[in-house]
Design a protein around this motif. Structure first.
Motif, PDB file in Angstrom:
ATOM      1  N   UNK A  89      23.247  28.512  44.603  1.00  7.17           N
ATOM      2  CA  UNK A  89      22.664  28.170  43.321  1.00  7.17           C
ATOM      3  C   UNK A  89      21.856  26.872  43.433  1.00  7.17           C
ATOM      4  N   UNK A  90      21.042  26.503  42.441  1.00 12.23           N
ATOM      5  CA  UNK A  90      21.065  27.183  41.161  1.00 12.23           C
ATOM      6  C   UNK A  90      20.476  28.598  41.209  1.00 12.23           C
ATOM      7  N   UNK A  91      19.520  28.818  42.103  1.00 16.31           N
ATOM      8  CA  UNK A  91      18.887  30.135  42.160  1.00 16.31           C
ATOM      9  C   UNK A  91      19.065  30.745  43.543  1.00 16.31           C
ATOM     10  N   UNK A  92      19.718  31.897  43.586  1.00 14.90           N
ATOM     11  CA  UNK A  92      19.883  32.639  44.826  1.00 14.90           C
ATOM     12  C   UNK A  92      18.583  33.378  45.153  1.00 14.90           C
TER      13      UNK A  92
ATOM     14  N   UNK B 174      16.577  27.931  34.674  1.00 12.33           N
ATOM     15  CA  UNK B 174      16.679  29.167  35.448  1.00 12.33           C
ATOM     16  C   UNK B 174      17.987  29.126  36.227  1.00 12.33           C
ATOM     17  N   UNK B 175      18.617  30.288  36.343  1.00 12.45           N
ATOM     18  CA  UNK B 175      19.913  30.347  37.027  1.00 12.45           C
ATOM     19  C   UNK B 175      20.221  31.772  37.445  1.00 12.45           C
ATOM     20  N   UNK B 176      20.592  31.946  38.685  1.00 10.95           N
ATOM     21  CA  UNK B 176      21.252  33.170  39.151  1.00 10.95           C
ATOM     22  C   UNK B 176      22.045  32.810  40.390  1.00 10.95           C
ATOM     23  N   UNK B 177      23.355  33.002  40.321  1.00 12.28           N
ATOM     24  CA  UNK B 177      24.254  32.544  41.377  1.00 12.28           C
ATOM     25  C   UNK B 177      24.838  33.744  42.126  1.00 12.28           C
ATOM     26  N   UNK B 178      25.277  33.478  43.349  1.00 11.02           N
ATOM     27  CA  UNK B 178      25.898  34.538  44.137  1.00 11.02           C
ATOM     28  C   UNK B 178      26.783  33.910  45.206  1.00 11.02           C
ATOM     29  N   UNK B 179      27.412  34.765  45.993  1.00  7.26           N
ATOM     30  CA  UNK B 179      28.164  34.326  47.165  1.00  7.26           C
ATOM     31  C   UNK B 179      27.522  34.929  48.408  1.00  7.26           C
ATOM     32  N   UNK B 180      27.520  34.145  49.490  1.00  2.37           N
ATOM     33  CA  UNK B 180      26.776  34.533  50.688  1.00  2.37           C
ATOM     34  C   UNK B 180      27.703  34.830  51.864  1.00  2.37           C
ATOM     35  N   UNK B 181      28.818  35.496  51.600  1.00  2.00           N
ATOM     36  CA  UNK B 181      29.697  35.904  52.702  1.00  2.00           C
ATOM     37  C   UNK B 181      29.059  37.031  53.511  1.00  2.00           C
TER      38      UNK B 181
ATOM     39  N   UNK C 254      25.084  39.842  44.985  1.00  2.00           N
ATOM     40  CA  UNK C 254      24.845  40.345  43.635  1.00  2.00           C
ATOM     41  C   UNK C 254      24.184  39.244  42.808  1.00  2.00           C
ATOM     42  N   UNK C 255      23.081  39.591  42.114  1.00  2.00           N
ATOM     43  CA  UNK C 255      22.312  38.565  41.415  1.00  2.00           C
ATOM     44  C   UNK C 255      21.200  39.195  40.582  1.00  2.00           C
TER      45      UNK C 255
END
Length: 347
Positions: free
Chosen positions: A74-77, A172-179, A313-314
């Motif tokens: 974040x803030x933006x993926x 602006x915002x779209x978060x995710x996980x990067x595993x 996912x985002x």
């Protein structure tokens, strides 16, 4: 059900690693630095618990973490074209950390933050709450942003991430996980024979810099059609220009149809593990570690191309430039809440 806390000394910093343990023996470990998921121990069809995510052998590497292993993003993926965007008639300039473009929040993004943490233990769930306040102008983004992320592990072997936020001005915002997931267990093999089934009939076209062109394409009659399921390796052998620009693989945003209960399922027939993704996000970037090389020392050995698959996912940063894409705009005082569950089972 319990949470174990270990104090670590990492590159001159004192950090904490939390391990969520359910009644089945499944474990999810994470750091308060970057919310990084360092290890997930999940059973195979024989009941053997093995690690199913990529993680550094030396924890010092998580401080820079150029591959974003396990990190909150974040803030933006994703990539913001030319590292700038316009909002309410004002231009905002961001760091260019991916050629001319801005990637995954830049070098001061969520993956570089020491989050405030609080753990919880219930009869049927254990977890950790991570909190961070990002000030107005942080990384070039507008608005004071209050961010909360909750990791929960249940006895159904479901690992759920809930992202919540609120800002005091439009942003602006779209978060995710990067595993990076690898269901073979302890990185025995690459992920090329993993079978993916995805509820998505459209994907986003990329240019040679991996920036969306503005075109949303049908998956029909391409290797991007995972609706009936097929192996990741099909995209590696593909001569489709979209696979070639992604360095012979996938690094694309798929828009979910949301016709099925599960948005995506990955299966490794050898280990018998399956991973199901359920989310209220509009889409997912599936990245098959096409740019990963053998220079990184992982817990189980050397890294390599196609060793893991990211399931990000985002919403889409392309919505800043093009119409028809899932928006990343967040209005002033509008609650942001997104949920993604990763459910581990065996066949």
């Amino acid at each position: 059900m319990k949470v174990r806390t270990d104090v670590l000394h990492v590159a001159g910093r004192q950090l904490k690693e939390y391990t969520l343990i359910n009644a089945n023996g499944m474990e999810v470990s994470c750091l308060n630095y970057g919310g990084v998921i360092t290890k997930i121990m999940a059973p195979n069809s024989k009941g053997d618990f093995e690690n199913v995510v990529l993680g550094y052998a030396n924890y010092d590497e998580y401080i820079d973490n150029p591959h974003f292993f396990g990190a909150l993003i974040g803030r933006v993926a994703g990539r913001i074209q030319d590292s700038s965007f316009k909002l309410n008639g004002k231009n905002y300039s961001l760091q260019s950390n991916n050629g001319a473009h801005h990637l995954h929040g830049g070098t001061t993004g969520f993956h570089k933050v020491i989050w405030q943490t609080e753990t919880f233990e219930y009869e049927d769930a254990v977890g950790i709450i991570l909190v961070h306040r990002s000030p107005d102008g942080d990384g070039g983004y507008p608005g004071n942003l209050a961010m909360k992320v909750t990791y929960t592990l249940t006895n159904d072997n479901a690992f759920t991430i809930v992202y919540e936020a609120i800002a005091d001005q439009k942003t602006v915002l779209t978060t995710t996980n990067h595993s990076y997931f690898n269901l073979s267990g302890n990185l025995k093999t690459d992920i090329l024979q993993h079978n993916v089934q995805m509820d998505a009939s459209r994907f986003v076209e990329l240019d040679h810099e991996l920036i969306p062109t503005g075109r949303i394409l049908p998956v029909d009659n391409t290797v991007f059609d995972f609706r009936q399921g097929h192996a990741i390796v099909d995209g590696v052998h593909s001569v489709d220009q979209q696979n070639l620009v992604a360095l012979n693989g996938f690094d694309h945003y798929f828009i979910f149809d949301h016709n099925k209960k599960e948005n995506l399922t990955i299966t490794d027939s050898v280990s018998g593990r399956t991973l199901t993704v359920k989310t209220d996000q509009p889409g997912i970037v599936m990245y098959t570690s096409n740019a990963l090389n053998d220079t990184v020392e992982l817990r189980e050995g050397k890294s390599s191309k196609y060793l893991g698959v990211c399931l990000e996912t985002q919403s889409s940063p392309a919505s800043l430039e093009h119409d028809g894409f899932p928006s990343i705009l967040l209005e002033k005082d509008e609650p942001y809440k997104k949920t993604t569950s990763f459910v581990f089972k065996t066949i």
